[in-house]
Design a protein around this motif. Sequence first.
Motif, PDB file in Angstrom:
ATOM      1  N   PRO A  38      21.809 -14.797   1.675  1.00  0.00           N
ATOM      2  CA  PRO A  38      21.788 -15.913   2.625  1.00  0.00           C
ATOM      3  C   PRO A  38      22.528 -15.572   3.917  1.00  0.00           C
ATOM      4  O   PRO A  38      23.427 -14.731   3.930  1.00  0.00           O
ATOM      5  N   ARG A  39      22.133 -16.256   4.973  1.00  0.00           N
ATOM      6  CA  ARG A  39      22.922 -16.182   6.203  1.00  0.00           C
ATOM      7  C   ARG A  39      24.300 -16.755   5.889  1.00  0.00           C
ATOM      8  O   ARG A  39      24.440 -17.605   5.009  1.00  0.00           O
ATOM      9  N   MET A  40      25.295 -16.288   6.608  1.00  0.00           N
ATOM     10  CA  MET A  40      26.653 -16.732   6.317  1.00  0.00           C
ATOM     11  C   MET A  40      27.335 -17.227   7.585  1.00  0.00           C
ATOM     12  O   MET A  40      27.387 -16.530   8.589  1.00  0.00           O
ATOM     13  N   GLN A  41      27.845 -18.450   7.494  1.00  0.00           N
ATOM     14  CA  GLN A  41      28.628 -19.049   8.568  1.00  0.00           C
ATOM     15  C   GLN A  41      29.952 -19.474   7.932  1.00  0.00           C
ATOM     16  O   GLN A  41      29.955 -20.250   6.979  1.00  0.00           O
ATOM     17  N   ILE A  42      31.064 -18.957   8.444  1.00  0.00           N
ATOM     18  CA  ILE A  42      32.376 -19.196   7.846  1.00  0.00           C
ATOM     19  C   ILE A  42      33.277 -19.876   8.861  1.00  0.00           C
ATOM     20  O   ILE A  42      33.432 -19.396   9.987  1.00  0.00           O
ATOM     21  N   TRP A  43      33.886 -20.989   8.464  1.00  0.00           N
ATOM     22  CA  TRP A  43      34.813 -21.735   9.317  1.00  0.00           C
ATOM     23  C   TRP A  43      36.215 -21.559   8.760  1.00  0.00           C
ATOM     24  O   TRP A  43      36.434 -21.685   7.553  1.00  0.00           O
ATOM     25  N   HIS A  44      37.168 -21.288   9.647  1.00  0.00           N
ATOM     26  CA  HIS A  44      38.559 -21.085   9.225  1.00  0.00           C
ATOM     27  C   HIS A  44      39.492 -21.842  10.160  1.00  0.00           C
ATOM     28  O   HIS A  44      39.370 -21.732  11.383  1.00  0.00           O
ATOM     29  N   GLY A  45      40.421 -22.598   9.582  1.00  0.00           N
ATOM     30  CA  GLY A  45      41.433 -23.281  10.367  1.00  0.00           C
ATOM     31  C   GLY A  45      42.625 -22.366  10.597  1.00  0.00           C
ATOM     32  O   GLY A  45      43.221 -21.858   9.649  1.00  0.00           O
ATOM     33  N   LEU A  61      33.675  -9.160   7.440  1.00  0.00           N
ATOM     34  CA  LEU A  61      33.399  -7.749   7.142  1.00  0.00           C
ATOM     35  C   LEU A  61      32.455  -7.634   5.954  1.00  0.00           C
ATOM     36  O   LEU A  61      31.497  -6.853   5.966  1.00  0.00           O
ATOM     37  N   GLN A  62      32.754  -8.410   4.898  1.00  0.00           N
ATOM     38  CA  GLN A  62      31.963  -8.353   3.673  1.00  0.00           C
ATOM     39  C   GLN A  62      30.500  -8.746   3.927  1.00  0.00           C
ATOM     40  O   GLN A  62      29.581  -8.008   3.592  1.00  0.00           O
ATOM     41  N   TRP A  63      30.305  -9.908   4.544  1.00  0.00           N
ATOM     42  CA  TRP A  63      28.945 -10.383   4.760  1.00  0.00           C
ATOM     43  C   TRP A  63      28.236  -9.593   5.851  1.00  0.00           C
ATOM     44  O   TRP A  63      27.021  -9.415   5.808  1.00  0.00           O
ATOM     45  N   GLY A  64      28.999  -9.084   6.816  1.00  0.00           N
ATOM     46  CA  GLY A  64      28.396  -8.198   7.798  1.00  0.00           C
ATOM     47  C   GLY A  64      27.849  -6.952   7.126  1.00  0.00           C
ATOM     48  O   GLY A  64      26.727  -6.512   7.407  1.00  0.00           O
ATOM     49  N   ASN A  65      28.605  -6.388   6.202  1.00  0.00           N
ATOM     50  CA  ASN A  65      28.154  -5.210   5.474  1.00  0.00           C
ATOM     51  C   ASN A  65      26.921  -5.526   4.630  1.00  0.00           C
ATOM     52  O   ASN A  65      25.968  -4.750   4.593  1.00  0.00           O
ATOM     53  N   ILE A  66      26.926  -6.655   3.973  1.00  0.00           N
ATOM     54  CA  ILE A  66      25.784  -7.046   3.146  1.00  0.00           C
ATOM     55  C   ILE A  66      24.518  -7.156   4.001  1.00  0.00           C
ATOM     56  O   ILE A  66      23.435  -6.753   3.575  1.00  0.00           O
ATOM     57  N   HIS A  67      24.662  -7.669   5.209  1.00  0.00           N
ATOM     58  CA  HIS A  67      23.507  -7.839   6.092  1.00  0.00           C
ATOM     59  C   HIS A  67      23.264  -6.644   7.011  1.00  0.00           C
ATOM     60  O   HIS A  67      22.319  -6.652   7.801  1.00  0.00           O
ATOM     61  N   GLY A  91      24.171 -12.475  15.796  1.00  0.00           N
ATOM     62  CA  GLY A  91      24.640 -13.817  15.484  1.00  0.00           C
ATOM     63  C   GLY A  91      23.662 -14.663  14.692  1.00  0.00           C
ATOM     64  O   GLY A  91      23.916 -15.843  14.486  1.00  0.00           O
ATOM     65  N   THR A  92      22.576 -14.079  14.227  1.00  0.00           N
ATOM     66  CA  THR A  92      21.604 -14.858  13.453  1.00  0.00           C
ATOM     67  C   THR A  92      21.839 -14.776  11.951  1.00  0.00           C
ATOM     68  O   THR A  92      21.283 -15.581  11.200  1.00  0.00           O
ATOM     69  N   ARG A  93      22.644 -13.817  11.506  1.00  0.00           N
ATOM     70  CA  ARG A  93      22.873 -13.645  10.065  1.00  0.00           C
ATOM     71  C   ARG A  93      24.315 -13.946   9.651  1.00  0.00           C
ATOM     72  O   ARG A  93      24.555 -14.469   8.571  1.00  0.00           O
ATOM     73  N   VAL A  94      25.286 -13.576  10.488  1.00  0.00           N
ATOM     74  CA  VAL A  94      26.702 -13.718  10.137  1.00  0.00           C
ATOM     75  C   VAL A  94      27.502 -14.155  11.358  1.00  0.00           C
ATOM     76  O   VAL A  94      27.472 -13.478  12.393  1.00  0.00           O
ATOM     77  N   VAL A  95      28.194 -15.288  11.231  1.00  0.00           N
ATOM     78  CA  VAL A  95      29.105 -15.756  12.278  1.00  0.00           C
ATOM     79  C   VAL A  95      30.311 -16.420  11.627  1.00  0.00           C
ATOM     80  O   VAL A  95      30.240 -16.933  10.508  1.00  0.00           O
ATOM     81  N   GLY A  96      31.414 -16.386  12.346  1.00  0.00           N
ATOM     82  CA  GLY A  96      32.617 -17.077  11.906  1.00  0.00           C
ATOM     83  C   GLY A  96      33.149 -17.940  13.033  1.00  0.00           C
ATOM     84  O   GLY A  96      32.840 -17.701  14.205  1.00  0.00           O
ATOM     85  N   TYR A  97      33.928 -18.929  12.657  1.00  0.00           N
ATOM     86  CA  TYR A  97      34.566 -19.805  13.639  1.00  0.00           C
ATOM     87  C   TYR A  97      36.034 -19.936  13.277  1.00  0.00           C
ATOM     88  O   TYR A  97      36.360 -20.343  12.158  1.00  0.00           O
ATOM     89  N   ASN A  98      36.908 -19.589  14.205  1.00  0.00           N
ATOM     90  CA  ASN A  98      38.334 -19.759  14.028  1.00  0.00           C
ATOM     91  C   ASN A  98      38.750 -20.994  14.828  1.00  0.00           C
ATOM     92  O   ASN A  98      38.693 -20.993  16.059  1.00  0.00           O
ATOM     93  N   GLY A 118      18.803 -23.300  10.626  1.00  0.00           N
ATOM     94  CA  GLY A 118      17.423 -23.630  10.919  1.00  0.00           C
ATOM     95  C   GLY A 118      16.980 -24.995  10.449  1.00  0.00           C
ATOM     96  O   GLY A 118      15.796 -25.255  10.267  1.00  0.00           O
ATOM     97  N   ILE A 119      17.940 -25.895  10.264  1.00  0.00           N
ATOM     98  CA  ILE A 119      17.629 -27.232   9.784  1.00  0.00           C
ATOM     99  C   ILE A 119      17.320 -28.163  10.947  1.00  0.00           C
ATOM    100  O   ILE A 119      16.602 -29.135  10.803  1.00  0.00           O
ATOM    101  N   MET A 120      17.844 -27.855  12.125  1.00  0.00           N
ATOM    102  CA  MET A 120      17.507 -28.671  13.300  1.00  0.00           C
ATOM    103  C   MET A 120      17.304 -27.811  14.515  1.00  0.00           C
ATOM    104  O   MET A 120      17.652 -26.715  14.609  1.00  0.00           O
TER     105      MET A 120
END
Length: 120
Positions: A38-45, A61-67, A91-98, A118-120
């Motif tokens: 799956p595409r991965m979007q990770i949010w971190h506070g 790093l992990q999901w970037g390597n997978i993709h 930025g279509t497969r793996v992104v993070g937000y700090n 891709g839901i909206m």
Amino acid sequence: STPMTSDRRCINGQKRFSAQQWGNLARQSYPGYKGKYPRMQIWHGARDPIVVRKNLDDQLLQWGNIHGVSFSKNLTNNPQEGITKVVYGDGTRVVGYNVLRGGHVPKIHTQTMLKFFGIM
């Protein structure tokens, strides 16, 4: 890892693995899997008192390597002031937000999330 792990070095960001090693850990959790990941979007506070920022970096790093993509750029104040978007590949497969002022459960921008998947 999760906050409930018995290995405190993981949630404290003390594990030192390469992107390949992180990716291998995920792939080894289901060695026979041959499908798409799956595409991965990770949010971190950034103010998370439980999980340190390095965990965001390691997950990316992990999901970037997978993709098969690597870090390409940071976009500050994206999607709003106080949030840095961490882009892997295009930025279509793996992104993070700090989220600068975010805690353990940072505010997620629903429209940003829905658009990414891709839901909206």
